[in-house]
Motif scaffolding. Structure first.
Motif, PDB file in Angstrom:
ATOM      1  N   SER A  82       0.808  -1.204   0.000  1.00  0.00           N
ATOM      2  CA  SER A  82       0.000   0.000   0.000  1.00  0.00           C
ATOM      3  C   SER A  82       0.850   1.267   0.000  1.00  0.00           C
ATOM      4  N   ALA A  83       0.391   2.260  -0.730  1.00  0.00           N
ATOM      5  CA  ALA A  83       1.054   3.570  -0.725  1.00  0.00           C
ATOM      6  C   ALA A  83       0.890   4.257   0.624  1.00  0.00           C
ATOM      7  N   GLU A  84      -0.084   3.829   1.419  1.00  0.00           N
ATOM      8  CA  GLU A  84      -0.313   4.424   2.735  1.00  0.00           C
ATOM      9  C   GLU A  84       0.582   3.826   3.812  1.00  0.00           C
ATOM     10  N   ARG A  85       1.315   2.804   3.487  1.00  0.00           N
ATOM     11  CA  ARG A  85       2.204   2.193   4.476  1.00  0.00           C
ATOM     12  C   ARG A  85       3.361   3.129   4.783  1.00  0.00           C
ATOM     13  N   ASN A  86       3.587   3.381   6.060  1.00  0.00           N
ATOM     14  CA  ASN A  86       4.716   4.206   6.491  1.00  0.00           C
ATOM     15  C   ASN A  86       5.964   3.325   6.507  1.00  0.00           C
ATOM     16  N   ARG A  87       6.970   3.728   5.750  1.00  0.00           N
ATOM     17  CA  ARG A  87       8.151   2.876   5.565  1.00  0.00           C
ATOM     18  C   ARG A  87       9.372   3.367   6.336  1.00  0.00           C
ATOM     19  N   ASP A  88       9.161   4.253   7.307  1.00  0.00           N
ATOM     20  CA  ASP A  88      10.268   4.733   8.139  1.00  0.00           C
ATOM     21  C   ASP A  88      10.821   3.560   8.953  1.00  0.00           C
ATOM     22  N   PRO A  89      12.056   3.141   8.683  1.00  0.00           N
ATOM     23  CA  PRO A  89      12.603   1.970   9.395  1.00  0.00           C
ATOM     24  C   PRO A  89      12.645   2.164  10.903  1.00  0.00           C
ATOM     25  N   ALA A  90      13.007   3.370  11.338  1.00  0.00           N
ATOM     26  CA  ALA A  90      13.113   3.614  12.777  1.00  0.00           C
ATOM     27  C   ALA A  90      11.749   3.518  13.460  1.00  0.00           C
ATOM     28  N   LEU A  91      10.728   4.100  12.853  1.00  0.00           N
ATOM     29  CA  LEU A  91       9.392   4.059  13.440  1.00  0.00           C
ATOM     30  C   LEU A  91       8.856   2.634  13.486  1.00  0.00           C
ATOM     31  N   ASN A  92       9.037   1.890  12.410  1.00  0.00           N
ATOM     32  CA  ASN A  92       8.551   0.509  12.386  1.00  0.00           C
ATOM     33  C   ASN A  92       9.302  -0.372  13.376  1.00  0.00           C
ATOM     34  N   ALA A  93      10.610  -0.138  13.521  1.00  0.00           N
ATOM     35  CA  ALA A  93      11.390  -0.899  14.496  1.00  0.00           C
ATOM     36  C   ALA A  93      10.934  -0.572  15.921  1.00  0.00           C
ATOM     37  N   TYR A  94      10.579   0.683  16.135  1.00  0.00           N
ATOM     38  CA  TYR A  94      10.098   1.115  17.447  1.00  0.00           C
ATOM     39  C   TYR A  94       8.799   0.393  17.804  1.00  0.00           C
ATOM     40  N   VAL A  95       7.864   0.350  16.868  1.00  0.00           N
ATOM     41  CA  VAL A  95       6.591  -0.342  17.112  1.00  0.00           C
ATOM     42  C   VAL A  95       6.837  -1.833  17.332  1.00  0.00           C
ATOM     43  N   ALA A  96       7.714  -2.424  16.513  1.00  0.00           N
ATOM     44  CA  ALA A  96       8.029  -3.846  16.675  1.00  0.00           C
ATOM     45  C   ALA A  96       8.642  -4.116  18.043  1.00  0.00           C
ATOM     46  N   GLY A  97       9.432  -3.166  18.548  1.00  0.00           N
ATOM     47  CA  GLY A  97      10.043  -3.333  19.866  1.00  0.00           C
ATOM     48  C   GLY A  97       9.004  -3.351  20.975  1.00  0.00           C
ATOM     49  N   ILE A  98       7.971  -2.533  20.844  1.00  0.00           N
ATOM     50  CA  ILE A  98       6.892  -2.546  21.844  1.00  0.00           C
ATOM     51  C   ILE A  98       6.157  -3.882  21.806  1.00  0.00           C
ATOM     52  N   ILE A  99       5.897  -4.373  20.592  1.00  0.00           N
ATOM     53  CA  ILE A  99       5.236  -5.684  20.452  1.00  0.00           C
ATOM     54  C   ILE A  99       6.071  -6.764  21.134  1.00  0.00           C
ATOM     55  N   ALA A 100       7.384  -6.702  20.969  1.00  0.00           N
ATOM     56  CA  ALA A 100       8.265  -7.707  21.569  1.00  0.00           C
ATOM     57  C   ALA A 100       8.199  -7.661  23.097  1.00  0.00           C
ATOM     58  N   LYS A 101       8.063  -6.470  23.658  1.00  0.00           N
ATOM     59  CA  LYS A 101       7.941  -6.349  25.116  1.00  0.00           C
ATOM     60  C   LYS A 101       6.602  -6.903  25.602  1.00  0.00           C
ATOM     61  N   LEU A 102       5.571  -6.649  24.825  1.00  0.00           N
ATOM     62  CA  LEU A 102       4.229  -7.037  25.250  1.00  0.00           C
ATOM     63  C   LEU A 102       3.935  -8.519  25.054  1.00  0.00           C
ATOM     64  N   ALA A 103       4.495  -9.112  24.007  1.00  0.00           N
ATOM     65  CA  ALA A 103       4.160 -10.502  23.660  1.00  0.00           C
ATOM     66  C   ALA A 103       5.407 -11.271  23.226  1.00  0.00           C
ATOM     67  N   PRO A 104       6.343 -11.479  24.137  1.00  0.00           N
ATOM     68  CA  PRO A 104       7.583 -12.172  23.754  1.00  0.00           C
ATOM     69  C   PRO A 104       7.352 -13.586  23.237  1.00  0.00           C
ATOM     70  N   GLU A 105       6.264 -14.223  23.691  1.00  0.00           N
ATOM     71  CA  GLU A 105       6.001 -15.597  23.250  1.00  0.00           C
ATOM     72  C   GLU A 105       5.547 -15.669  21.800  1.00  0.00           C
TER      73      GLU A 105
END
Length: 417
Positions: A59-82
């Motif tokens: 999608s053209a609406e997808r935000n492709r900022d690597p830093a922002l996406n890595a930041y969100v992924a890091g929160i997911i990892a904290k919340l659901a490590p399993e």
């Protein structure tokens, strides 16, 4: 006066009530790293989810900022490590408050959520809520619920129609046949609406469960227990300030088709959970969160104004301004909200806000162009000339330079005469 049903209609109504009371059994909590069989219900939903995920990636609406996406992924990892490797969340540049997660672990968080969250804690609560849906298989539960209910509904509606047709044929008069068919239609509609109401009520239960599960995950990861209620309070304040009456009234009008709990009920439940939580402090830094979203702040605010709900946007901008950061950008978009709204006195408010924005180093260059236009419109020629000259000095390669120079020339000619 209540309508009196004939014995046959009463029997059908009782049968309808029995069907409405039947609910499908819930699915079991999800085990990590498992993929369902392709021939199963969930396998079919996964196939559809994978197609949706492919569309999201492209999608053209997808935000492709690597830093922002890595930041969100890091929160997911904290919340659901399993669930590492199972969950993939895409940031989408869309100006509506929404996050969602499909059965296969593909999820989206829209830019409006990141814009309205004031800390990592608040964003973590939203993401934890979606992980709650994922871990408890709510999408497959909802699918099975809807499938079972609509299946029963169609069968029962067919029974009602056939029975009514038979009764109508044996009726003693044309009017009697008409009455029977009308009664059958009313019962059929009741069944259908009842099924939908039961389905959406079931979804509200899932939403409340996801709230509790998301809260538990966020607190376990060290996030502020008050963050869940805080972000909903912010949304309630925006709703109350909306430019649209129907939006202002929506949270005060519960009905059977609302899939989320009422905001006041939701906030109270989250406050109650926070009061019982042993964790009392936040581990996140609000300034660090703002630094992460800062590169996107202007674009997201511009998108938010496209919704044309200026009351909500102004409350949002005021809230973002409380940290004392990004005041040039925020004040510029406050001015844009006034200018676009064009209510009584708004253009003068916009002019003052553009001038205020210009006092900050981070003000968009367009602030001086807009200030010049509104000053000229207000008859303040001196202020218009100064603003235009500042604009050209700061943006010597501006595409609209020729227009601004033409305006300056007219101002000079007017002064000479």
């Amino acid at each position: 006066m209540p309508r009196v049903l004939r014995p046959r209609a009463k029997g059908l109504a009782l049968l309808a009530a029995a069907v409405l009371a039947a609910a499908p059994a819930g699915a079991q909590p999800r085990a990590p790293h498992l993929r369902p069989a392709e021939t199963s219900d969930e396998g079919g939903i996964w196939a559809l989810s994978e197609k949706a995920e492919l569309a999201a990636r492209q999608s053209a609406e997808r935000n492709r900022d690597p830093a922002l996406n890595a930041y969100v992924a890091g929160i997911i990892a904290k919340l659901a490590p399993e669930y590492q490797g199972d969950i993939r969340v895409y940031v989408m540049d869309r100006p509506f408050f929404n996050a969602q997660m499909a059965a296969n672990g593909y999820g989206e968080v829209w830019s409006s959520v990141l814009l309205r969250a004031q800390s990592e804690d608040e964003l973590a609560y939203v993401l934890g809520h979606e992980i709650g849906h994922f871990s408890e298989n709510h999408s497959i539960e909802s699918y099975r619920s809807l499938k079972a209910r609509l299946g029963a509904t169609m069968v029962l509606q067919a029974v009602v129609t056939v029975a009514a047709a038979g009764a109508a044929v044996n009726a003693g008069s044309a009017q009697g046949a008409t009455d029977i068919m009308r009664a059958a239609s009313a019962v059929s509609d009741l069944i259908y609406l009842g099924q939908l109401a039961a389905y959406f009520g079931y979804s509200r239960e899932n939403e409340s469960e996801a709230d509790a599960l998301g809260f538990k995950r966020a607190v376990a990861a060290g996030y502020d227990p008050a963050a869940g209620a805080a972000i909903w309070r912010s949304l309630m304040a925006e709703t109350e300030a909306s430019s649209f009456k129907r939006v202002r009234e929506q949270q005060a009008r519960p009905n059977v088709f609302n899939t989320h709990p009422l905001s006041v009920e939701r906030v109270k439940a989250l406050d109650d959970m926070a009061a019982k939580s042993p964790v009392k402090a936040s581990t996140s830094d609000r300034k660090a969160y703002r630094a992460m979203i800062r590169p996107h702040l202007a674009v997201w605010l511009k998108d938010d104004l496209r919704r044309r709900d200026y009351g909500q946007s102004l409350v949002l901008i005021d809230r973002l301004s409380t940290q004392g950061e990004d005041l040039g950008v925020l004040t510029f978009y406050r001015a844009e909200a006034y200018r676009q709204r064009r209510g009584e006195g708004d253009l003068e408010l916009a002019r003052k806000a553009y001038a205020e924005a210009g006092a900050h180093a981070d003000a968009p260059i367009a602030a001086w162009r807009c200030l010049g236009d509104l000053s000229l419109q207000a008859g303040d020629r001196a202020a218009a000339k100064t603003a235009y000259e500042t604009y050209l000095a700061r943006a010597p390669q501006a595409q609209d330079r020729w227009l601004v120079e033409a305006s300056l020339k007219k101002l000079s000619e007017g002064s000479a005469t």
